[in-house]
Design a protein around this motif. Structure first.
Motif, PDB file in Angstrom:
ATOM      1  N   ASP A 110      27.921  71.922  13.237  1.00 37.54           N
ATOM      2  CA  ASP A 110      28.122  72.560  14.561  1.00 37.54           C
ATOM      3  C   ASP A 110      29.861  72.321  14.937  1.00 37.54           C
ATOM      4  O   ASP A 110      30.292  71.546  14.184  1.00 37.54           O
ATOM      5  CB  ASP A 110      27.182  71.429  15.612  1.00 37.54           C
ATOM      6  CG  ASP A 110      27.184  72.215  16.821  1.00 37.54           C
ATOM      7  OD1 ASP A 110      28.013  73.162  17.138  1.00 37.54           O
ATOM      8  OD2 ASP A 110      26.112  71.776  17.520  1.00 37.54           O
ATOM      9  N   LEU A 112      31.626  70.547  16.659  1.00 34.59           N
ATOM     10  CA  LEU A 112      31.670  69.303  17.627  1.00 34.59           C
ATOM     11  C   LEU A 112      32.680  68.378  16.913  1.00 34.59           C
ATOM     12  O   LEU A 112      32.902  68.377  15.715  1.00 34.59           O
ATOM     13  CB  LEU A 112      30.419  68.563  17.693  1.00 34.59           C
ATOM     14  CG  LEU A 112      29.217  69.545  18.482  1.00 34.59           C
ATOM     15  CD1 LEU A 112      27.958  68.563  18.254  1.00 34.59           C
ATOM     16  CD2 LEU A 112      29.682  69.669  19.779  1.00 34.59           C
ATOM     17  N   SER A 113      33.321  67.536  17.790  1.00 37.92           N
ATOM     18  CA  SER A 113      33.980  66.293  17.276  1.00 37.92           C
ATOM     19  C   SER A 113      33.329  65.561  16.312  1.00 37.92           C
ATOM     20  O   SER A 113      32.011  65.394  16.331  1.00 37.92           O
ATOM     21  CB  SER A 113      34.625  65.340  18.233  1.00 37.92           C
ATOM     22  OG  SER A 113      33.581  64.730  18.947  1.00 37.92           O
ATOM     23  N   GLN A 114      34.185  64.836  15.326  1.00 35.91           N
ATOM     24  CA  GLN A 114      33.324  63.773  14.401  1.00 35.91           C
ATOM     25  C   GLN A 114      32.462  62.842  15.247  1.00 35.91           C
ATOM     26  O   GLN A 114      31.311  62.456  14.824  1.00 35.91           O
ATOM     27  CB  GLN A 114      34.353  63.327  13.572  1.00 35.91           C
ATOM     28  CG  GLN A 114      33.836  62.398  12.327  1.00 35.91           C
ATOM     29  CD  GLN A 114      32.903  63.621  11.462  1.00 35.91           C
ATOM     30  OE1 GLN A 114      33.453  64.764  11.086  1.00 35.91           O
ATOM     31  NE2 GLN A 114      31.756  63.059  10.987  1.00 35.91           N
ATOM     32  N   ALA A 115      33.035  62.187  16.398  1.00 36.56           N
ATOM     33  CA  ALA A 115      32.362  61.290  17.038  1.00 36.56           C
ATOM     34  C   ALA A 115      30.991  61.986  17.599  1.00 36.56           C
ATOM     35  O   ALA A 115      29.962  61.223  17.594  1.00 36.56           O
ATOM     36  CB  ALA A 115      32.903  60.644  18.317  1.00 36.56           C
ATOM     37  N   ALA A 116      30.988  63.079  18.160  1.00 33.29           N
ATOM     38  CA  ALA A 116      29.955  63.786  18.467  1.00 33.29           C
ATOM     39  C   ALA A 116      28.722  64.082  17.408  1.00 33.29           C
ATOM     40  O   ALA A 116      27.690  63.732  17.665  1.00 33.29           O
ATOM     41  CB  ALA A 116      30.040  65.233  19.263  1.00 33.29           C
ATOM     42  N   LEU A 117      29.224  64.375  16.390  1.00 33.30           N
ATOM     43  CA  LEU A 117      28.285  64.597  15.184  1.00 33.30           C
ATOM     44  C   LEU A 117      27.643  63.430  14.893  1.00 33.30           C
ATOM     45  O   LEU A 117      26.489  63.289  14.662  1.00 33.30           O
ATOM     46  CB  LEU A 117      28.945  65.295  14.028  1.00 33.30           C
ATOM     47  CG  LEU A 117      29.522  66.794  14.300  1.00 33.30           C
ATOM     48  CD1 LEU A 117      30.262  67.154  13.105  1.00 33.30           C
ATOM     49  CD2 LEU A 117      28.019  67.582  14.170  1.00 33.30           C
ATOM     50  N   GLU A 118      28.520  62.190  14.665  1.00 32.43           N
ATOM     51  CA  GLU A 118      27.967  60.956  14.339  1.00 32.43           C
ATOM     52  C   GLU A 118      27.057  60.347  15.505  1.00 32.43           C
ATOM     53  O   GLU A 118      26.142  59.759  15.020  1.00 32.43           O
ATOM     54  CB  GLU A 118      29.046  59.810  14.227  1.00 32.43           C
ATOM     55  CG  GLU A 118      29.850  60.123  13.045  1.00 32.43           C
ATOM     56  CD  GLU A 118      31.054  59.253  12.708  1.00 32.43           C
ATOM     57  OE1 GLU A 118      31.375  58.043  13.704  1.00 32.43           O
ATOM     58  OE2 GLU A 118      31.655  59.320  11.698  1.00 32.43           O
ATOM     59  N   SER A 119      27.204  60.626  16.595  1.00 34.38           N
ATOM     60  CA  SER A 119      26.243  60.354  17.780  1.00 34.38           C
ATOM     61  C   SER A 119      25.106  60.978  17.438  1.00 34.38           C
ATOM     62  O   SER A 119      23.856  60.394  17.702  1.00 34.38           O
ATOM     63  CB  SER A 119      26.850  60.709  19.139  1.00 34.38           C
ATOM     64  OG  SER A 119      26.000  60.269  20.002  1.00 34.38           O
ATOM     65  N   ARG A 120      24.958  62.206  17.277  1.00 35.84           N
ATOM     66  CA  ARG A 120      23.486  63.065  16.950  1.00 35.84           C
ATOM     67  C   ARG A 120      23.046  62.265  15.726  1.00 35.84           C
ATOM     68  O   ARG A 120      21.847  62.057  15.603  1.00 35.84           O
ATOM     69  CB  ARG A 120      24.127  64.459  16.480  1.00 35.84           C
ATOM     70  CG  ARG A 120      24.048  65.173  17.931  1.00 35.84           C
ATOM     71  CD  ARG A 120      24.115  66.803  17.334  1.00 35.84           C
ATOM     72  NE  ARG A 120      24.445  67.727  18.106  1.00 35.84           N
ATOM     73  CZ  ARG A 120      24.699  68.935  18.008  1.00 35.84           C
ATOM     74  NH1 ARG A 120      24.507  69.399  16.613  1.00 35.84           N
ATOM     75  NH2 ARG A 120      24.823  69.853  19.202  1.00 35.84           N
TER      76      ARG A 120
END
Length: 133
Positions: A110, A112-120
Motif C-alpha cells: 500500500d 502508506l508511510s512505514q509507520a502506518a504499514l507497521e501499525s497495520r
C-alpha cells in the motif's frame, strides 16, 4: 543465485507459483513472494536441522526489528517474526504463542508511510492473538 534458490526451494516443497525472483536478494522492486510461499518456508524452519532460523527471529518487545514494537501488549515476548520492508511494502512472517502456537504470513502493499504499514502489521498480529479457534 536465483537458479539455486529456485532449485532448493522447489526441492524442499516450497510452492513457487506466483513467486518472482529477479535478483535473489529479495530487495528488488520486481521480486514477488506469496504468503503461502513464506508460510511454507516458516514451516520448514520447524525441522530440527533448521532450528537456527527460528532462533534468529525477532521477538516483540525484546530483540531485532521488533524490539521497540508491541511493548505492553500480550504479544511482548510471544511474537517471533521476520519483518521485511521496502517502500510501500511491509511483511511479517512468524509465529505467536498467546493462546496456542499460531503461524502466519502477512504482506501489505500500500502507498502508506512505514509507520502506518507497521501499525497495520501490529494490528493484524494483535487480532490473531485474540483469535479463539
Amino acid at each position: 543465485g536465483v537458479a539455486v534458490v529456485q532449485h532448493d526451494a522447489a526441492a524442499a516443497g516450497v510452492p513457487l507459483a506466483g513467486a518472482e525472483m529477479d535478483d535473489g536478494s529479495g530487495l528488488s522492486r520486481t521480486d514477488r513472494a506469496t504468503c503461502t510461499e513464506l508460510l511454507t518456508v516458516l514451516n520448514l524452519a520447524y525441522l530440527p536441522a533448521n532450528q537456527p532460523v527460528l532462533d534468529g527471529l525477532a521477538i516483540a518487545g525484546q530483540t531485532g526489528s521488533l524490539a521497540d514494537r508491541l511493548n505492553g501488549t500480550v504479544l511482548a515476548g510471544r511474537l517471533h517474526a521476520k519483518t521485511g520492508t521496502l517502500i510501500d511494502v511491509a511483511g511479517l512472517v512468524g509465529y505467536e504463542t498467546v493462546r496456542t502456537p499460531l503461524r502466519f504470513a502477512y504482506l501489505d502493499n500500500d502507498n502508506l508511510s512505514q509507520a502506518a504499514l507497521e501499525s497495520r502489521e501490529d494490528a493484524v498480529a494483535e487480532s490473531l492473538a485474540a483469535y479463539s479457534a
